[in-house]
Design a protein around this motif. Structure first.
Motif, mmCIF file in Angstrom:
data_model
loop_
_atom_site.group_PDB
_atom_site.id
_atom_site.type_symbol
_atom_site.label_atom_id
_atom_site.label_comp_id
_atom_site.label_asym_id
_atom_site.label_seq_id
_atom_site.Cartn_x
_atom_site.Cartn_y
_atom_site.Cartn_z
ATOM 1 N N ILE A 89 -32.980 35.017 26.391
ATOM 2 C CA ILE A 89 -33.810 34.314 25.721
ATOM 3 C C ILE A 89 -34.852 33.679 26.702
ATOM 4 C CG2 ILE A 89 -34.581 32.685 24.049
ATOM 5 C CD1 ILE A 89 -32.048 33.030 22.599
ATOM 6 N N ALA A 90 -36.176 33.919 26.624
ATOM 7 C CA ALA A 90 -36.933 33.255 27.586
ATOM 8 C C ALA A 90 -37.897 32.227 26.492
ATOM 9 C CB ALA A 90 -38.022 34.151 28.060
ATOM 10 N N LEU A 91 -37.768 30.845 26.715
ATOM 11 C CA LEU A 91 -38.324 29.845 26.167
ATOM 12 C C LEU A 91 -39.710 29.448 26.402
ATOM 13 C CD1 LEU A 91 -35.205 27.774 25.086
ATOM 14 C CD2 LEU A 91 -36.291 29.389 23.711
ATOM 15 N N MET A 92 -40.811 29.940 25.901
ATOM 16 C CA MET A 92 -42.092 29.793 26.574
ATOM 17 C C MET A 92 -42.875 28.425 25.937
ATOM 18 S SD MET A 92 -41.826 32.497 28.475
ATOM 19 C CE MET A 92 -43.565 32.678 29.149
ATOM 20 N N GLY A 93 -42.821 27.342 26.580
ATOM 21 C CA GLY A 93 -43.260 26.221 26.134
ATOM 22 C C GLY A 93 -42.493 25.147 25.446
ATOM 23 N N GLY A 94 -42.853 23.934 25.565
ATOM 24 C CA GLY A 94 -41.955 22.793 25.236
ATOM 25 C C GLY A 94 -41.659 22.634 23.784
ATOM 26 N N LEU A 95 -42.340 23.293 22.985
ATOM 27 C CA LEU A 95 -42.311 23.094 21.586
ATOM 28 C C LEU A 95 -40.913 24.071 21.127
ATOM 29 C CD1 LEU A 95 -43.637 21.469 19.274
ATOM 30 C CD2 LEU A 95 -44.862 23.746 18.659
ATOM 31 N N THR A 96 -40.756 24.763 21.942
ATOM 32 C CA THR A 96 -39.602 25.882 21.596
ATOM 33 C C THR A 96 -38.380 25.216 21.749
ATOM 34 O OG1 THR A 96 -39.110 26.558 23.976
ATOM 35 C CG2 THR A 96 -40.853 27.673 22.380
ATOM 36 N N LEU A 97 -38.293 24.024 22.447
ATOM 37 C CA LEU A 97 -36.897 23.374 22.626
ATOM 38 C C LEU A 97 -36.929 21.822 22.291
ATOM 39 C CD1 LEU A 97 -34.283 23.307 24.339
ATOM 40 C CD2 LEU A 97 -35.502 23.029 26.411
ATOM 41 N N GLU A 98 -38.052 20.984 22.878
ATOM 42 C CA GLU A 98 -38.036 19.826 22.828
ATOM 43 C C GLU A 98 -37.922 18.999 21.463
ATOM 44 O OE1 GLU A 98 -41.273 18.525 25.296
ATOM 45 O OE2 GLU A 98 -40.130 18.538 27.278
ATOM 46 N N GLY A 99 -37.403 17.981 21.200
ATOM 47 C CA GLY A 99 -37.418 16.924 20.432
ATOM 48 C C GLY A 99 -38.583 15.880 20.467
ATOM 49 N N SER A 100 -38.957 15.298 19.659
ATOM 50 C CA SER A 100 -40.081 14.148 19.610
ATOM 51 C C SER A 100 -39.799 12.820 18.883
ATOM 52 C CB SER A 100 -41.469 14.691 19.263
ATOM 53 O OG SER A 100 -42.149 13.739 19.316
ATOM 54 N N SER A 101 -39.382 11.718 19.554
ATOM 55 C CA SER A 101 -39.252 10.419 18.872
ATOM 56 C C SER A 101 -40.586 9.954 18.029
ATOM 57 C CB SER A 101 -38.896 9.515 19.972
ATOM 58 O OG SER A 101 -39.797 9.094 20.793
ATOM 59 N N THR A 102 -41.605 10.339 18.624
ATOM 60 C CA THR A 102 -42.858 10.080 17.957
ATOM 61 C C THR A 102 -43.188 10.634 16.731
ATOM 62 O OG1 THR A 102 -44.413 11.186 19.453
ATOM 63 C CG2 THR A 102 -43.812 9.140 20.084
ATOM 64 N N LYS A 103 -42.650 11.942 16.421
ATOM 65 C CA LYS A 103 -43.062 12.846 15.618
ATOM 66 C C LYS A 103 -41.715 12.921 14.512
ATOM 67 C CE LYS A 103 -47.111 13.625 17.218
ATOM 68 N NZ LYS A 103 -48.276 13.106 16.447
ATOM 69 N N GLY A 104 -40.633 12.377 14.983
ATOM 70 C CA GLY A 104 -39.477 12.100 14.181
ATOM 71 C C GLY A 104 -38.525 13.620 14.023
ATOM 72 N N TYR A 105 -38.654 14.291 14.993
ATOM 73 C CA TYR A 105 -37.723 15.415 15.150
ATOM 74 C C TYR A 105 -36.788 15.415 16.677
ATOM 75 C CZ TYR A 105 -41.275 17.787 17.423
ATOM 76 O OH TYR A 105 -42.414 18.256 18.354
ATOM 77 N N GLY A 106 -35.768 15.977 16.415
ATOM 78 C CA GLY A 106 -34.992 16.139 17.579
ATOM 79 C C GLY A 106 -34.944 17.425 18.280
ATOM 80 N N PRO A 107 -34.313 17.608 19.480
ATOM 81 C CA PRO A 107 -34.402 18.777 20.489
ATOM 82 C C PRO A 107 -33.555 19.982 19.455
ATOM 83 C CG PRO A 107 -33.017 17.239 21.379
ATOM 84 C CD PRO A 107 -33.662 16.441 20.339
ATOM 85 N N TYR A 108 -34.164 21.137 19.950
ATOM 86 C CA TYR A 108 -33.202 22.189 19.231
ATOM 87 C C TYR A 108 -31.955 22.521 19.862
ATOM 88 C CZ TYR A 108 -32.615 26.281 16.509
ATOM 89 O OH TYR A 108 -32.129 27.555 15.722
#
Length: 345
Positions: A89-108
């Motif tokens: 698997i090639a994950l292309m870009g941060g949204l594919t993996l990262e979480g966000s404390s400001t947006k209220g969801y965790g990393p994948y």
């Protein structure tokens, strides 16, 4: 000013770009899932096209999965990836993996893929090159985000004669974006007569709907104090320029500089001298090839390359060199042929 001038002088030089020259031969018959943050983002698109080009050269099958810039799509897309049964698997870009404390969801959670023996690498899914701590991602292909930030901010300082008034656009969902934004702000604040007027959190997927109104508000709020807009990605300026054209005479006033990634639309604006004066461009196509090479090394049970391709500060003065006629930064260092020799293809 002297330090900014030194950074920019080094960043705009053309030629003698490094490449990878050794590694294992092609591991045949592999299937790759390319999970893409958002194909509307020109930088992501360019790197993804490079990956597909390299996969064709090495003889692998690639299937594309696009999140469309919407994190809520991630679970469904990853289920589809699992059903595809890829080797890598090639994950292309941060949204594919990262979480966000400001947006209220965790990393994948990628451990289900790891348990199935699926090899994971990424492109720009984290601020830093190399393995991503706490995940099974074996390496992340990217340039040095601090260097990118220094290039962009230093160019703004020089353009403004050491009196830059800057706004910075970032996306708080993405670690890469925040790392670059804070680094750009630090460089500007170190300039005695420069000022960071504001840092604005605008999600990249929101640029089409928000940038016109945000631009109008900034022009009204700061007037002539606003000399430059810096952004962590060229996509912000795709939607800012029309608002600037509506507001004032083309080519006057606010200048735009991006700390990534070197999209074709940015090259067009720079060539036309239409507001955008520079982009700190990654060699996106080359990074796509590197992503395939890193997967191949891991399939061969060898270490990743450790290679980090340097960015280039593209301006109207150097835009013609190394891929500029095709509206991208693509080093003339023979990297395609070098990878084919490594892979024995």
């Amino acid at each position: 000013m002297a330090e900014a001038q030194q950074v920019v002088a080094s960043a705009v030089r053309c030629g003698d770009e490094p490449r990878v020259d050794a590694g294992p031969p092609a591991q045949p018959g592999k299937s790759i899932a390319m999970v893409i943050e958002d194909l509307r983002n020109g930088g992501v698109l360019a790197a993804s096209l490079g990956l597909r080009e390299a996969a064709a050269a090495i003889g692998w099958n690639v299937k594309v999965f696009d999140l469309g810039g919407i994190v809520a799509n991630r679970d469904k897309v990853m289920q589809e990836v699992m059903a595809f049964h890829p080797d890598g698997i090639a994950l292309m870009g941060g949204l594919t993996l990262e979480g966000s404390s400001t947006k209220g969801y965790g990393p994948y959670d990628l451990t289900p893929f790891e348990r199935r023996g699926i090899v994971l690498v990424s492109w720009h899914a984290n601020p830093w090159p190399g393995p991503i701590a706490g995940t099974p991602v074996r390496t992340n292909v990217t340039s040095d985000p601090l260097l990118v930030a220094r290039m962009a901010a230093s160019k703004a300082i020089i353009d403004a004669g050491g009196r830059a008034g800057v706004v910075i656009f970032t996306d708080s969902k993405l670690g890469m974006a925040m790392t670059k934004a804070h680094a750009m702000a630090e460089v500007v604040r170190a300039c005695k007569e420069c000022q960071v007027l504001e840092m604005l959190d605008v999600g990249m997927e929101e640029t089409g709907s928000r940038m016109a109104a945000v631009t109008a508000q900034l022009l009204q709020r700061y007037g002539k104090r606003l000399t430059h807009a810096l952004a962590v990605n060229d996509i912000y300026f795709d939607y800012m320029v029309p608002a600037l054209i509506t507001a004032q005479q083309p080519g006057a006033g606010v200048r735009l500089i991006s700390g990534g990634d070197g999209s074709s639309s940015a090259f067009l604006r720079i060539a036309a001298k239409s507001f955008q004066t520079a982009t700190a461009a990654d060699p996106l196509n080359q990074q796509g090839w590197q992503t395939v090479d890193e997967l191949n090394r891991l399939f061969a049970h060898q270490p990743t390359s450790g290679f980090v391709a340097p960015p280039r500060l593209v301006t109207s003065e150097n835009i013609a060199c190394e891929g500029g006629s095709r509206m991208l930064y693509d080093p003339d260092n023979g990297y395609r042929d070098a990878y084919k020799r490594i892979w024995k293809r």
